[in-house]
Design a protein around this motif. Sequence first.
Motif, PDB file in Angstrom:
ATOM      1  N   VAL A   1     -72.277 -21.405  70.892  1.00 46.02           N
ATOM      2  CA  VAL A   1     -72.222 -21.982  69.539  1.00 46.02           C
ATOM      3  C   VAL A   1     -71.893 -20.895  68.513  1.00 46.02           C
ATOM      4  CG1 VAL A   1     -73.623 -23.040  67.713  1.00 46.02           C
ATOM      5  CG2 VAL A   1     -73.717 -23.933  70.036  1.00 46.02           C
ATOM      6  N   LEU A   2     -72.526 -19.748  68.625  1.00 48.59           N
ATOM      7  CA  LEU A   2     -72.280 -18.652  67.691  1.00 48.59           C
ATOM      8  C   LEU A   2     -70.835 -18.159  67.774  1.00 48.59           C
ATOM      9  CD1 LEU A   2     -73.572 -16.775  65.597  1.00 48.59           C
ATOM     10  CD2 LEU A   2     -74.076 -15.206  67.463  1.00 48.59           C
ATOM     11  N   LEU A   3     -70.316 -17.950  68.963  1.00 45.54           N
ATOM     12  CA  LEU A   3     -68.935 -17.501  69.116  1.00 45.54           C
ATOM     13  C   LEU A   3     -67.948 -18.561  68.630  1.00 45.54           C
ATOM     14  CD1 LEU A   3     -69.013 -15.607  72.531  1.00 45.54           C
ATOM     15  CD2 LEU A   3     -68.804 -14.647  70.237  1.00 45.54           C
ATOM     16  N   SER A   4     -68.244 -19.829  68.878  1.00 50.23           N
ATOM     17  CA  SER A   4     -67.378 -20.896  68.383  1.00 50.23           C
ATOM     18  C   SER A   4     -67.360 -20.908  66.859  1.00 50.23           C
ATOM     19  CB  SER A   4     -67.853 -22.256  68.893  1.00 50.23           C
ATOM     20  OG  SER A   4     -67.777 -22.305  70.292  1.00 50.23           O
ATOM     21  N   LEU A   5     -68.509 -20.730  66.257  1.00 49.87           N
ATOM     22  CA  LEU A   5     -68.594 -20.677  64.800  1.00 49.87           C
ATOM     23  C   LEU A   5     -67.790 -19.505  64.243  1.00 49.87           C
ATOM     24  CD1 LEU A   5     -69.886 -21.898  62.264  1.00 49.87           C
ATOM     25  CD2 LEU A   5     -71.798 -20.333  62.618  1.00 49.87           C
ATOM     26  N   VAL A   6     -67.903 -18.346  64.874  1.00 48.19           N
ATOM     27  CA  VAL A   6     -67.146 -17.173  64.439  1.00 48.19           C
ATOM     28  C   VAL A   6     -65.642 -17.433  64.553  1.00 48.19           C
ATOM     29  CG1 VAL A   6     -66.595 -14.777  65.033  1.00 48.19           C
ATOM     30  CG2 VAL A   6     -68.978 -15.506  64.873  1.00 48.19           C
ATOM     31  N   LEU A   7     -65.213 -18.034  65.654  1.00 48.27           N
ATOM     32  CA  LEU A   7     -63.790 -18.329  65.837  1.00 48.27           C
ATOM     33  C   LEU A   7     -63.291 -19.341  64.810  1.00 48.27           C
ATOM     34  CD1 LEU A   7     -63.534 -18.444  69.721  1.00 48.27           C
ATOM     35  CD2 LEU A   7     -62.612 -16.703  68.187  1.00 48.27           C
ATOM     36  N   VAL A   8     -64.073 -20.372  64.545  1.00 46.64           N
ATOM     37  CA  VAL A   8     -63.670 -21.381  63.559  1.00 46.64           C
ATOM     38  C   VAL A   8     -63.588 -20.756  62.173  1.00 46.64           C
ATOM     39  CG1 VAL A   8     -64.443 -23.471  62.374  1.00 46.64           C
ATOM     40  CG2 VAL A   8     -64.456 -23.376  64.860  1.00 46.64           C
ATOM     41  N   LEU A   9     -64.597 -19.970  61.788  1.00 44.92           N
ATOM     42  CA  LEU A   9     -64.565 -19.309  60.486  1.00 44.92           C
ATOM     43  C   LEU A   9     -63.411 -18.320  60.385  1.00 44.92           C
ATOM     44  CD1 LEU A   9     -68.337 -18.694  59.711  1.00 44.92           C
ATOM     45  CD2 LEU A   9     -66.780 -20.280  58.596  1.00 44.92           C
ATOM     46  N   GLY A  10     -63.143 -17.608  61.458  1.00 41.89           N
ATOM     47  CA  GLY A  10     -62.011 -16.677  61.455  1.00 41.89           C
ATOM     48  C   GLY A  10     -60.692 -17.390  61.248  1.00 41.89           C
ATOM     49  N   ASN A  11     -60.490 -18.509  61.927  1.00 41.04           N
ATOM     50  CA  ASN A  11     -59.262 -19.285  61.745  1.00 41.04           C
ATOM     51  C   ASN A  11     -59.179 -19.870  60.348  1.00 41.04           C
ATOM     52  OD1 ASN A  11     -58.150 -18.814  64.257  1.00 41.04           O
ATOM     53  ND2 ASN A  11     -59.203 -20.544  65.189  1.00 41.04           N
ATOM     54  N   LEU A  12     -60.303 -20.343  59.833  1.00 42.32           N
ATOM     55  CA  LEU A  12     -60.324 -20.892  58.485  1.00 42.32           C
ATOM     56  C   LEU A  12     -59.976 -19.815  57.453  1.00 42.32           C
ATOM     57  CD1 LEU A  12     -60.947 -23.257  56.588  1.00 42.32           C
ATOM     58  CD2 LEU A  12     -63.323 -22.478  56.575  1.00 42.32           C
ATOM     59  N   LEU A  13     -60.586 -18.653  57.573  1.00 44.00           N
ATOM     60  CA  LEU A  13     -60.287 -17.562  56.642  1.00 44.00           C
ATOM     61  C   LEU A  13     -58.836 -17.095  56.763  1.00 44.00           C
ATOM     62  CD1 LEU A  13     -63.581 -15.487  56.755  1.00 44.00           C
ATOM     63  CD2 LEU A  13     -62.737 -16.918  54.900  1.00 44.00           C
ATOM     64  N   ARG A  14     -58.303 -17.107  57.968  1.00 40.98           N
ATOM     65  CA  ARG A  14     -56.907 -16.717  58.136  1.00 40.98           C
ATOM     66  C   ARG A  14     -55.984 -17.709  57.436  1.00 40.98           C
ATOM     67  NH1 ARG A  14     -54.567 -16.694  63.988  1.00 40.98           N
ATOM     68  NH2 ARG A  14     -55.085 -18.846  63.612  1.00 40.98           N
ATOM     69  N   GLU A  15     -56.344 -18.985  57.463  1.00 39.41           N
ATOM     70  CA  GLU A  15     -55.527 -20.007  56.813  1.00 39.41           C
ATOM     71  C   GLU A  15     -55.602 -19.934  55.287  1.00 39.41           C
ATOM     72  OE1 GLU A  15     -53.444 -22.267  58.162  1.00 39.41           O
ATOM     73  OE2 GLU A  15     -53.790 -21.301  60.087  1.00 39.41           O
ATOM     74  N   ILE A  16     -56.787 -19.642  54.748  1.00 39.65           N
ATOM     75  CA  ILE A  16     -56.919 -19.646  53.294  1.00 39.65           C
ATOM     76  C   ILE A  16     -56.741 -18.260  52.678  1.00 39.65           C
ATOM     77  CG2 ILE A  16     -58.407 -21.657  53.305  1.00 39.65           C
ATOM     78  CD1 ILE A  16     -60.756 -19.792  52.684  1.00 39.65           C
ATOM     79  N   ARG A  17     -56.530 -17.233  53.487  1.00 36.77           N
ATOM     80  CA  ARG A  17     -56.358 -15.882  52.964  1.00 36.77           C
ATOM     81  C   ARG A  17     -55.246 -15.788  51.934  1.00 36.77           C
ATOM     82  NH1 ARG A  17     -53.434 -11.274  53.739  1.00 36.77           N
ATOM     83  NH2 ARG A  17     -54.563  -9.345  53.387  1.00 36.77           N
TER      84      ARG A  17
END
Length: 146
Positions: free
Chosen positions: A22-38
């Motif tokens: 769950v923690l790694l999935s959350l990190v991956l989702v947040l990373g992708n989200l931040l990459r999209e809105i950067r």
Amino acid sequence: MISLLDRYVGRQVLYGTLFTVVLLSLVLVLGNLLREIRPLLVDQRAPLVLVERSALAARVRAGVDEGKRVAVLFRGSTQPLAAAVSRIAPDDATAYAHDLYANLRALDANGTDLIVVEHPPSDAAWEAVRDRLSRAAAGTDEEDET
């Protein structure tokens, strides 16, 4: 007794594994989200041009004539020309320096294509402000019209 211990250890391993997934999935989702809105957060840097007060209106007019959304940062109470966005900066060097980056970010955040900034006075009190503005203008493609 051993079966109780096996169940306890098995349960701890299961919980630890689930927590890690769950923690790694959350990190991956947040990373992708931040990459999209950067680009929305960081890469909206409009070119900055420093001009003398006498040339401020002409430079703004030229930018508008080129079809650009122009933002203006100037000192004083009279706006040099109608622009998409304008900010009035303080006449005091210390207050101007304090508000400088907030003013530039506010102008940039409005989707402007060009930021025109009035040159600060040549007094010693304004030296740090001139340095900051020169650095901000140095990385742009627009010509410095000093």
